[in-house]
Design a protein around this motif. Sequence first.
Motif, PDB file in Angstrom:
ATOM      1  N   ASN A 296       0.872  -1.239  -0.095  1.00 52.33           N
ATOM      2  CA  ASN A 296       0.054   0.021   0.096  1.00 52.33           C
ATOM      3  C   ASN A 296       0.882   1.170  -0.043  1.00 52.33           C
ATOM      4  OD1 ASN A 296      -2.441  -1.429  -0.063  1.00 52.33           O
ATOM      5  ND2 ASN A 296      -1.912  -1.973   2.193  1.00 52.33           N
ATOM      6  N   LEU A 297       1.970   1.332  -0.024  1.00 50.19           N
ATOM      7  CA  LEU A 297       3.000   2.293   0.131  1.00 50.19           C
ATOM      8  C   LEU A 297       3.311   2.787  -1.383  1.00 50.19           C
ATOM      9  CD1 LEU A 297       5.137   1.040   2.886  1.00 50.19           C
ATOM     10  CD2 LEU A 297       3.706   3.119   3.086  1.00 50.19           C
ATOM     11  N   ASN A 298       2.804   2.161  -2.001  1.00 47.23           N
ATOM     12  CA  ASN A 298       2.768   2.796  -3.690  1.00 47.23           C
ATOM     13  C   ASN A 298       1.513   3.838  -3.753  1.00 47.23           C
ATOM     14  OD1 ASN A 298       1.022   0.240  -3.056  1.00 47.23           O
ATOM     15  ND2 ASN A 298       0.580   0.764  -5.339  1.00 47.23           N
TER      16      ASN A 298
ATOM     17  N   LYS B 172      -2.042   9.615  -1.944  1.00 48.59           N
ATOM     18  CA  LYS B 172      -3.528   9.614  -2.032  1.00 48.59           C
ATOM     19  C   LYS B 172      -4.167   8.811  -0.984  1.00 48.59           C
ATOM     20  CE  LYS B 172      -2.526   7.192  -6.469  1.00 48.59           C
ATOM     21  NZ  LYS B 172      -2.463   7.074  -7.596  1.00 48.59           N
ATOM     22  N   ARG B 173      -3.131   7.989  -0.235  1.00 52.36           N
ATOM     23  CA  ARG B 173      -3.858   7.090   0.744  1.00 52.36           C
ATOM     24  C   ARG B 173      -3.696   7.760   2.075  1.00 52.36           C
ATOM     25  NH1 ARG B 173      -0.149   2.639   3.613  1.00 52.36           N
ATOM     26  NH2 ARG B 173      -1.697   1.552   4.905  1.00 52.36           N
ATOM     27  N   GLN B 174      -5.071   7.895   2.792  1.00 55.52           N
ATOM     28  CA  GLN B 174      -5.104   8.668   3.950  1.00 55.52           C
ATOM     29  C   GLN B 174      -3.983   9.700   4.313  1.00 55.52           C
ATOM     30  OE1 GLN B 174      -5.191   4.473   5.851  1.00 55.52           O
ATOM     31  NE2 GLN B 174      -6.814   5.315   6.920  1.00 55.52           N
TER      32      GLN B 174
ATOM     33  N   ILE C  36      -2.848  10.797   7.813  1.00 59.43           N
ATOM     34  CA  ILE C  36      -2.112   9.866   8.530  1.00 59.43           C
ATOM     35  C   ILE C  36      -0.704   9.664   7.869  1.00 59.43           C
ATOM     36  CG2 ILE C  36      -1.459   7.536   9.383  1.00 59.43           C
ATOM     37  CD1 ILE C  36      -4.700   7.044   9.339  1.00 59.43           C
ATOM     38  N   TYR C  37      -0.696   9.570   6.570  1.00 61.01           N
ATOM     39  CA  TYR C  37       0.617   9.188   5.864  1.00 61.01           C
ATOM     40  C   TYR C  37       1.351  10.595   4.915  1.00 61.01           C
ATOM     41  CZ  TYR C  37      -0.606   4.697   6.987  1.00 61.01           C
ATOM     42  OH  TYR C  37      -0.947   3.575   7.659  1.00 61.01           O
ATOM     43  N   GLY C  38       0.467  11.704   5.016  1.00 59.27           N
ATOM     44  CA  GLY C  38       1.019  12.859   4.347  1.00 59.27           C
ATOM     45  C   GLY C  38       0.661  12.906   2.747  1.00 59.27           C
TER      46      GLY C  38
ATOM     47  N   GLY D 188       5.280  -1.754   6.088  1.00 56.55           N
ATOM     48  CA  GLY D 188       3.859  -1.596   6.096  1.00 56.55           C
ATOM     49  C   GLY D 188       3.029  -2.363   7.111  1.00 56.55           C
ATOM     50  N   ALA D 189       1.818  -3.028   6.873  1.00 62.61           N
ATOM     51  CA  ALA D 189       1.420  -3.889   7.948  1.00 62.61           C
ATOM     52  C   ALA D 189       1.896  -5.138   8.050  1.00 62.61           C
ATOM     53  CB  ALA D 189      -0.240  -4.167   7.427  1.00 62.61           C
ATOM     54  N   TYR D 190       2.816  -5.567   7.167  1.00 65.58           N
ATOM     55  CA  TYR D 190       3.453  -6.746   7.331  1.00 65.58           C
ATOM     56  C   TYR D 190       4.564  -6.824   8.721  1.00 65.58           C
ATOM     57  CZ  TYR D 190       2.329  -8.985   2.703  1.00 65.58           C
ATOM     58  OH  TYR D 190       1.923  -9.412   1.834  1.00 65.58           O
TER      59      TYR D 190
ATOM     60  N   ASN E 116       3.577   7.497  13.567  1.00 61.16           N
ATOM     61  CA  ASN E 116       4.110   6.922  14.854  1.00 61.16           C
ATOM     62  C   ASN E 116       2.972   5.705  15.255  1.00 61.16           C
ATOM     63  OD1 ASN E 116       4.633   6.257  17.451  1.00 61.16           O
ATOM     64  ND2 ASN E 116       4.440   8.596  18.319  1.00 61.16           N
ATOM     65  N   ILE E 117       3.477   4.529  14.892  1.00 58.43           N
ATOM     66  CA  ILE E 117       2.801   3.396  15.141  1.00 58.43           C
ATOM     67  C   ILE E 117       2.414   3.155  16.632  1.00 58.43           C
ATOM     68  CG2 ILE E 117       3.652   2.125  13.305  1.00 58.43           C
ATOM     69  CD1 ILE E 117       5.511   0.323  15.066  1.00 58.43           C
ATOM     70  N   TYR E 118       3.007   3.721  17.426  1.00 55.60           N
ATOM     71  CA  TYR E 118       2.540   3.429  18.966  1.00 55.60           C
ATOM     72  C   TYR E 118       1.372   4.555  19.445  1.00 55.60           C
ATOM     73  CZ  TYR E 118       6.830   0.947  18.762  1.00 55.60           C
ATOM     74  OH  TYR E 118       7.859   0.087  18.180  1.00 55.60           O
ATOM     75  N   ALA E 119       1.211   5.499  18.595  1.00 58.29           N
ATOM     76  CA  ALA E 119       0.219   6.368  18.921  1.00 58.29           C
ATOM     77  C   ALA E 119      -1.142   6.090  18.101  1.00 58.29           C
ATOM     78  CB  ALA E 119       0.390   8.023  18.469  1.00 58.29           C
ATOM     79  N   ARG E 120      -1.091   4.994  17.447  1.00 57.37           N
ATOM     80  CA  ARG E 120      -2.278   4.423  16.647  1.00 57.37           C
ATOM     81  C   ARG E 120      -2.873   3.342  17.399  1.00 57.37           C
ATOM     82  NH1 ARG E 120      -0.672   3.974  10.643  1.00 57.37           N
ATOM     83  NH2 ARG E 120      -2.961   3.913  10.612  1.00 57.37           N
ATOM     84  N   GLU E 121      -3.561   2.414  16.475  1.00 58.83           N
ATOM     85  CA  GLU E 121      -4.451   1.375  16.983  1.00 58.83           C
ATOM     86  C   GLU E 121      -3.420   0.294  17.864  1.00 58.83           C
ATOM     87  OE1 GLU E 121      -4.182   2.576  13.701  1.00 58.83           O
ATOM     88  OE2 GLU E 121      -6.109   2.367  12.764  1.00 58.83           O
TER      89      GLU E 121
HETATM   90  C1  DQA Z   1       3.096   2.171   8.264  1.00 61.10           C
HETATM   91  C2  DQA Z   1       2.413   1.658   9.281  1.00 61.10           C
HETATM   92  C3  DQA Z   1       1.490   0.542   9.314  1.00 61.10           C
HETATM   93  O1  DQA Z   1       1.150   0.276  10.506  1.00 61.10           O
HETATM   94  C4  DQA Z   1       0.627   0.431   8.132  1.00 61.10           C
HETATM   95  O2  DQA Z   1       0.171  -0.630   8.018  1.00 61.10           O
HETATM   96  C5  DQA Z   1       1.366   0.951   6.960  1.00 61.10           C
HETATM   97  C6  DQA Z   1       2.481   1.898   6.991  1.00 61.10           C
HETATM   98  C7  DQA Z   1       3.965   3.645   8.254  1.00 61.10           C
HETATM   99  O3  DQA Z   1       4.686   4.075   7.453  1.00 61.10           O
HETATM  100  O4  DQA Z   1       3.357   4.474   8.981  1.00 61.10           O
HETATM  101  O5  DQA Z   1       1.043   0.749   5.907  1.00 61.10           O
HETATM  102  O6  DQA Z   1       4.384   1.125   8.101  1.00 61.10           O
END
Ligand code: DQA
Length: 146
Positions: free
Chosen positions: A14-16, A20-22, A25-27, A80-82, A107-112
């Motif tokens: 999904n980083l491609n 345009k993706r959220q 969150i991702y800028g 990513g999510a992997y 910041n993955i620690y500030a999220r779900e």
């Molecule tokens: C991510 C964070 C992951 O939790 C998410 O699934 C992503 C992007 C990030 O760059 O913030 O796809 O790795």
Amino acid sequence: MSDNKYILVVNGPNLNLLGKRQPEIYGATSLEDINRELATQLPPDFALITKQSNCEGEIIDNIHEAGFDPDCAGIILNAGAYSHYSLAIADAIAAVNTPVVEVHLSNIYAREEYRHKSVIAPVCRGSISGFGPLSYSLALKAILEL
Ligand code: DQA
């Protein structure tokens, strides 16, 4: 500083879609722009190789290929999510010699809560999370100083 010749950047699923993706969150910056900016931060005798894949196996193949190449100074990996559940990617990182730096834009620690755990973090040289595109620049700086 290492005298190796290239740094590999691997972006996962999904980083491609960055830009345009959220974007909240991702800028708003695309992956192409992040990679282009990163390339300008390299020392003169270094190259940047960039890969993106939505497939776990391809990410593993990328890690295997660069991970035993003495010309590769390090791997910057946004899995990513992997990152949160792929033991196969964690095993690949543990298997190779090249240092791998984990990055996340958010910041993955500030999220779900399910994003708080990274199964790849323990086998990475270090982890950088929460600085947007700067996360990649910080990872690059770290690898160049190893
Ligand atoms: C991510 C964070 C992951 O939790 C998410 O699934 C992503 C992007 C990030 O760059 O913030 O796809 O790795």
